[in-house]
Design a protein around this motif. Structure first.
Motif, PDB file in Angstrom:
ATOM      1  N   VAL A  33      -0.601   9.232   5.703  1.00 35.69           N
ATOM      2  CA  VAL A  33      -1.957   8.880   5.325  1.00 35.69           C
ATOM      3  C   VAL A  33      -1.875   7.969   4.108  1.00 35.69           C
ATOM      4  O   VAL A  33      -1.009   8.128   3.243  1.00 35.69           O
ATOM      5  CB  VAL A  33      -2.785  10.147   4.988  1.00 35.69           C
ATOM      6  N   GLN A  34      -2.809   7.047   4.018  1.00 31.69           N
ATOM      7  CA  GLN A  34      -2.836   6.150   2.864  1.00 31.69           C
ATOM      8  C   GLN A  34      -3.313   6.901   1.619  1.00 31.69           C
ATOM      9  O   GLN A  34      -4.312   7.617   1.659  1.00 31.69           O
ATOM     10  CB  GLN A  34      -3.785   4.969   3.118  1.00 31.69           C
ATOM     11  N   LYS A  35      -2.601   6.712   0.521  1.00 37.71           N
ATOM     12  CA  LYS A  35      -3.020   7.368  -0.733  1.00 37.71           C
ATOM     13  C   LYS A  35      -4.339   6.794  -1.234  1.00 37.71           C
ATOM     14  O   LYS A  35      -5.081   7.457  -1.965  1.00 37.71           O
ATOM     15  CB  LYS A  35      -1.929   7.199  -1.801  1.00 37.71           C
ATOM     16  N   GLN A  36      -4.638   5.560  -0.842  1.00 33.83           N
ATOM     17  CA  GLN A  36      -5.909   4.973  -1.265  1.00 33.83           C
ATOM     18  C   GLN A  36      -7.083   5.739  -0.647  1.00 33.83           C
ATOM     19  O   GLN A  36      -8.145   5.879  -1.267  1.00 33.83           O
ATOM     20  CB  GLN A  36      -5.966   3.495  -0.845  1.00 33.83           C
ATOM     21  N   LEU A  37      -6.869   6.240   0.579  1.00 34.12           N
ATOM     22  CA  LEU A  37      -7.931   7.048   1.195  1.00 34.12           C
ATOM     23  C   LEU A  37      -8.177   8.343   0.400  1.00 34.12           C
ATOM     24  O   LEU A  37      -9.321   8.781   0.244  1.00 34.12           O
ATOM     25  CB  LEU A  37      -7.554   7.381   2.639  1.00 34.12           C
ATOM     26  N   ILE A  38      -7.055   8.939  -0.078  1.00 36.44           N
ATOM     27  CA  ILE A  38      -7.203  10.149  -0.902  1.00 36.44           C
ATOM     28  C   ILE A  38      -7.971   9.828  -2.187  1.00 36.44           C
ATOM     29  O   ILE A  38      -8.886  10.548  -2.593  1.00 36.44           O
ATOM     30  CB  ILE A  38      -5.835  10.753  -1.221  1.00 36.44           C
ATOM     31  N   SER A  39      -7.605   8.709  -2.823  1.00 36.22           N
ATOM     32  CA  SER A  39      -8.287   8.306  -4.069  1.00 36.22           C
ATOM     33  C   SER A  39      -9.750   8.010  -3.825  1.00 36.22           C
ATOM     34  O   SER A  39     -10.629   8.385  -4.628  1.00 36.22           O
ATOM     35  CB  SER A  39      -7.588   7.083  -4.670  1.00 36.22           C
ATOM     36  N   GLN A  48       0.830  -1.200   0.000  1.00 34.55           N
ATOM     37  CA  GLN A  48       0.000   0.000   0.000  1.00 34.55           C
ATOM     38  C   GLN A  48       0.867   1.254   0.000  1.00 34.55           C
ATOM     39  O   GLN A  48       1.906   1.296   0.651  1.00 34.55           O
ATOM     40  CB  GLN A  48      -0.914   0.016   1.225  1.00 34.55           C
ATOM     41  N   GLU A  49       0.390   2.253  -0.753  1.00 35.41           N
ATOM     42  CA  GLU A  49       1.123   3.511  -0.855  1.00 35.41           C
ATOM     43  C   GLU A  49       0.679   4.462   0.244  1.00 35.41           C
ATOM     44  O   GLU A  49      -0.498   4.541   0.574  1.00 35.41           O
ATOM     45  CB  GLU A  49       0.918   4.170  -2.225  1.00 35.41           C
ATOM     46  N   PHE A  50       1.668   5.197   0.778  1.00 39.48           N
ATOM     47  CA  PHE A  50       1.400   6.202   1.804  1.00 39.48           C
ATOM     48  C   PHE A  50       2.048   7.517   1.379  1.00 39.48           C
ATOM     49  O   PHE A  50       3.057   7.534   0.660  1.00 39.48           O
ATOM     50  CB  PHE A  50       1.985   5.764   3.157  1.00 39.48           C
ATOM     51  N   LEU A  51       1.430   8.587   1.853  1.00 39.18           N
ATOM     52  CA  LEU A  51       2.035   9.907   1.718  1.00 39.18           C
ATOM     53  C   LEU A  51       2.577  10.265   3.100  1.00 39.18           C
ATOM     54  O   LEU A  51       1.805  10.388   4.064  1.00 39.18           O
ATOM     55  CB  LEU A  51       0.996  10.929   1.250  1.00 39.18           C
ATOM     56  N   LEU A  52       3.920  10.390   3.195  1.00 42.05           N
ATOM     57  CA  LEU A  52       4.572  10.605   4.474  1.00 42.05           C
ATOM     58  C   LEU A  52       5.077  12.024   4.577  1.00 42.05           C
ATOM     59  O   LEU A  52       5.528  12.624   3.592  1.00 42.05           O
ATOM     60  CB  LEU A  52       5.771   9.665   4.626  1.00 42.05           C
ATOM     61  N   CYS A  53       4.992  12.530   5.816  1.00 40.17           N
ATOM     62  CA  CYS A  53       5.578  13.834   6.113  1.00 40.17           C
ATOM     63  C   CYS A  53       6.399  13.666   7.401  1.00 40.17           C
ATOM     64  O   CYS A  53       5.843  13.344   8.463  1.00 40.17           O
ATOM     65  CB  CYS A  53       4.496  14.874   6.301  1.00 40.17           C
ATOM     66  N   THR A  54       7.721  13.856   7.296  1.00 38.21           N
ATOM     67  CA  THR A  54       8.593  13.648   8.450  1.00 38.21           C
ATOM     68  C   THR A  54       9.357  14.915   8.765  1.00 38.21           C
ATOM     69  O   THR A  54       9.622  15.746   7.864  1.00 38.21           O
ATOM     70  CB  THR A  54       9.586  12.504   8.179  1.00 38.21           C
ATOM     71  N   LYS A  55       9.722  15.014  10.095  1.00 37.34           N
ATOM     72  CA  LYS A  55      10.506  16.180  10.538  1.00 37.34           C
ATOM     73  C   LYS A  55      11.350  15.764  11.728  1.00 37.34           C
ATOM     74  O   LYS A  55      10.882  15.058  12.626  1.00 37.34           O
ATOM     75  CB  LYS A  55       9.562  17.331  10.929  1.00 37.34           C
ATOM     76  N   GLN A  56      12.594  16.204  11.705  1.00 38.88           N
ATOM     77  CA  GLN A  56      13.504  15.922  12.801  1.00 38.88           C
ATOM     78  C   GLN A  56      13.179  16.832  13.981  1.00 38.88           C
ATOM     79  O   GLN A  56      13.059  18.045  13.821  1.00 38.88           O
ATOM     80  CB  GLN A  56      14.957  16.158  12.374  1.00 38.88           C
ATOM     81  N   LEU A  57      13.000  16.180  15.181  1.00 39.28           N
ATOM     82  CA  LEU A  57      12.720  16.934  16.403  1.00 39.28           C
ATOM     83  C   LEU A  57      13.990  17.064  17.232  1.00 39.28           C
ATOM     84  O   LEU A  57      15.056  16.579  16.861  1.00 39.28           O
ATOM     85  CB  LEU A  57      11.626  16.218  17.209  1.00 39.28           C
ATOM     86  N   ASP A  58      13.824  17.680  18.369  1.00 36.01           N
ATOM     87  CA  ASP A  58      14.963  17.790  19.280  1.00 36.01           C
ATOM     88  C   ASP A  58      15.284  16.430  19.882  1.00 36.01           C
ATOM     89  O   ASP A  58      14.472  15.503  19.868  1.00 36.01           O
ATOM     90  CB  ASP A  58      14.636  18.781  20.403  1.00 36.01           C
ATOM     91  N   ASN A  59      16.478  16.304  20.473  1.00 41.57           N
ATOM     92  CA  ASN A  59      16.907  15.084  21.139  1.00 41.57           C
ATOM     93  C   ASN A  59      17.008  13.910  20.187  1.00 41.57           C
ATOM     94  O   ASN A  59      16.840  12.736  20.592  1.00 41.57           O
ATOM     95  CB  ASN A  59      15.969  14.715  22.303  1.00 41.57           C
ATOM     96  N   GLY A  60      17.184  14.187  18.875  1.00 34.61           N
ATOM     97  CA  GLY A  60      17.373  13.112  17.909  1.00 34.61           C
ATOM     98  C   GLY A  60      16.118  12.344  17.593  1.00 34.61           C
ATOM     99  O   GLY A  60      16.182  11.272  16.971  1.00 34.61           O
ATOM    100  N   LEU A  61      14.941  12.845  17.968  1.00 38.88           N
ATOM    101  CA  LEU A  61      13.677  12.168  17.667  1.00 38.88           C
ATOM    102  C   LEU A  61      13.163  12.611  16.294  1.00 38.88           C
ATOM    103  O   LEU A  61      13.490  13.686  15.788  1.00 38.88           O
ATOM    104  CB  LEU A  61      12.640  12.483  18.733  1.00 38.88           C
TER     105      LEU A  61
END
Length: 490
Positions: A161-167, A142-155
């Motif tokens: 969200v699943q792209k199938q839900l968007i479709s 399954q395809e996903f649309l990911l959004c990631t960001k580096q936080l403090d303390n190395g987290l």
């Protein structure tokens, strides 16, 4: 055939054009949904993912309850999965599987959950440290649309969200918009049909009215129940119809009057020619006689013949004088130069006097049946002239031992006085002509020292002066002349 007829209808042309506009709008809307709606939803989801990743990055990760509540709200509101994990892939917080594990339980090693790795298909690095990826989960593809960001303390925080839900959302939206568009199109078609008929109806009525006007029928009028330009046009058409009707009626009346005047002028010209011919004929014979007898006197004829010649000249001169006086009298009556002296008098007495003078030496039975004391209101002298003309005409056309009668009858204040004489009838075609000058009912123009054919013309002129009628009709055994006068009874 039907379509060709409809093409000439205004309402049909309006309907086709507006319906085509609505159809084009619906078609463009549907094509836009198919081509752009998934992209629109993807951009919208990316925007939401970015906003939520910012919200997660601002959380205090040491406050487990606040983090759990915030992530739960994001999951419920946007249907996004959120994970916070460290560099080794160990998940600190997650909404996956509806399991919420706080930081301290994971720290005490009671349960360990690792971050699920996915295969990136497409990646986009933003300037603020946010990474967007399109990734495929390994075990179910399954395809996903990911959004990631580096936080403090190395987290690292990840919102996906699943792209199938968007479709699926786009497909549902496409289906809904298509259904609504079709319904709106059908409703708009019905509305356009009614609107086109409403717009074209007054114009069609004006078209029918103007067609009637072209056929010179101005009876049809337009009903005006609106005050816009179409209503004002309808009012103008009604005003034009009324103006044309009035103008045409006046023109017809003028034409009829012109025809009447032309016919009257033609008749007057014929009468003028006839009058000149008749006067010439009446004067020619006495002038010739006078001229001949005068030349005879120059030849010194004997005394006996001279006296006869002189008497003949005198008689012919008197006859010419009587003719000229009669013509002058007729002219004065016709021109209205003789004033009326209206008074009330006994017409029965007048008839008695006239009958005694005219029929005194004639073998004709003449009687007056008008009751004594029958008063009329008229000019006595002119009424005497009328009765004299009628009675002399009767005396001239009544055979020996014939009958002449005068009678009267009253109706609505009008007295009709009749003079009947036995004898031959007047030809029906001659009746309108006997009132013309010099008309004597024959074409021989036999000489008569007392009759010139002017008597009935004078009668007609006198009655016109009085404003009353006169006429003649045939009876079973003779002819009856009549004239009318106002009753003189007080």
């Amino acid at each position: 055939m039907i379509f060709k007829e409809l093409k000439n209808r205004l309402w049909f042309n309006i309907f086709i054009r507006l319906a085509a506009v609505f159809a084009a709008f619906v078609l463009v809307l549907c094509l836009s949904d198919v081509a752009l709606l998934i992209r629109f939803f993807s951009l919208k989801e990316k925007k939401e993912l970015k906003e939520q990743i910012y919200a997660v990055s601002r959380l205090d990760l040491d406050d487990a309850n606040t983090v759990i509540k915030a992530l739960s709200d994001i999951n419920e509101k946007y249907n996004f999965d959120v994970e916070i994990y460290n560099t080794s892939g160990r998940i600190l917080y997650t909404t996956h599987g509806s399991q919420m594990m706080d930081y301290f339980s994971l720290k005490n090693d009671k349960f360990v959950m690792a971050h699920e790795e996915m295969t990136a298909v497409k990646s986009e690095q933003l300037s603020d440290g946010i990474v967007f990826e399109t990734a495929v989960r390994r075990f179910d593809k399954q395809e996903f649309l990911l959004c990631t960001k580096q936080l403090d303390n190395g987290l690292t925080a990840e919102v996906r969200v699943q792209k199938q839900l968007i479709s699926n959302s786009a497909a549902v939206a496409n289906e809904f918009i298509a259904i609504v568009s079709v319904i709106c199109f059908l409703v708009s078609v019905i509305w356009v049909l009614l609107l086109s008929r409403q717009i074209s109806k007054p114009i069609s009525e004006m078209n029918e009215t103007t067609r009637d006007m072209a056929r010179l029928n101005f009876k049809r009028k337009l009903k005006i129940n609106r005050s816009d330009e179409i209503g004002q046009l309808a009012a103008s058409v009604n005003e034009l119809s009324a103006s044309l009707d009035t103008a045409l009626t006046d023109l017809k009346a003028t034409n009829e009057k012109l025809k009447s005047d032309i016919e009257l002028e033609r008749q007057l010209d014929v009468m003028r020619r006839g009058f000149v011919a008749n006067v010439s004929h009446e004067l020619k014979t006495p002038i010739a006689i006078i001229s001949g007898y005068a030349e005879g006197l120059k030849l010194n004829i004997n005394a006996e013949s001279r006296e006869e010649y002189c008497n003949t000249i005198i008689d012919e001169s008197r006859r010419m004088n009587k003719l000229v006086l009669s013509i002058l009298e007729l002219s004065r009556y016709e021109s209205g130069q003789i004033p009326l002296n209206i008074e009330s008098f006994d017409v029965s007495q007048l008839c008695d006097d006239m009958i005694s003078r005219i029929f005194k030496a004639k073998k004709i039975t003449a009687e007056n049946l008008i009751p004594k004391g029958t008063f009329i209101s008229a000019d006595p002298l002119q009424t005497e002239q009328v009765l004299k003309a009628y009675l002399e005409n009767a005396a001239a056309h009544t055979p020996e031992n014939g009958t002449v009668k005068t009678e009267c009858k009253t109706e609505n204040g009008i007295i009709r006085i009749s003079v009947f004489n036995s004898g031959s009838h007047i030809d029906e075609k001659d009746m309108p002509q006997i009132w013309q000058s010099f008309y004597r009912g024959d074409t021989s123009h036999k000489r008569d020292s007392s009759r010139f054919g002017l008597g009935l013309s004078i009668v007609s002129a006198i009655m016109k002066l009085h404003g009353h009628k006169c006429g003649v009709y045939n009876t079973e055994d003779g002819v009856c002349f009549w004239f009318e006068a106002d009753s003189g009874e007080k």
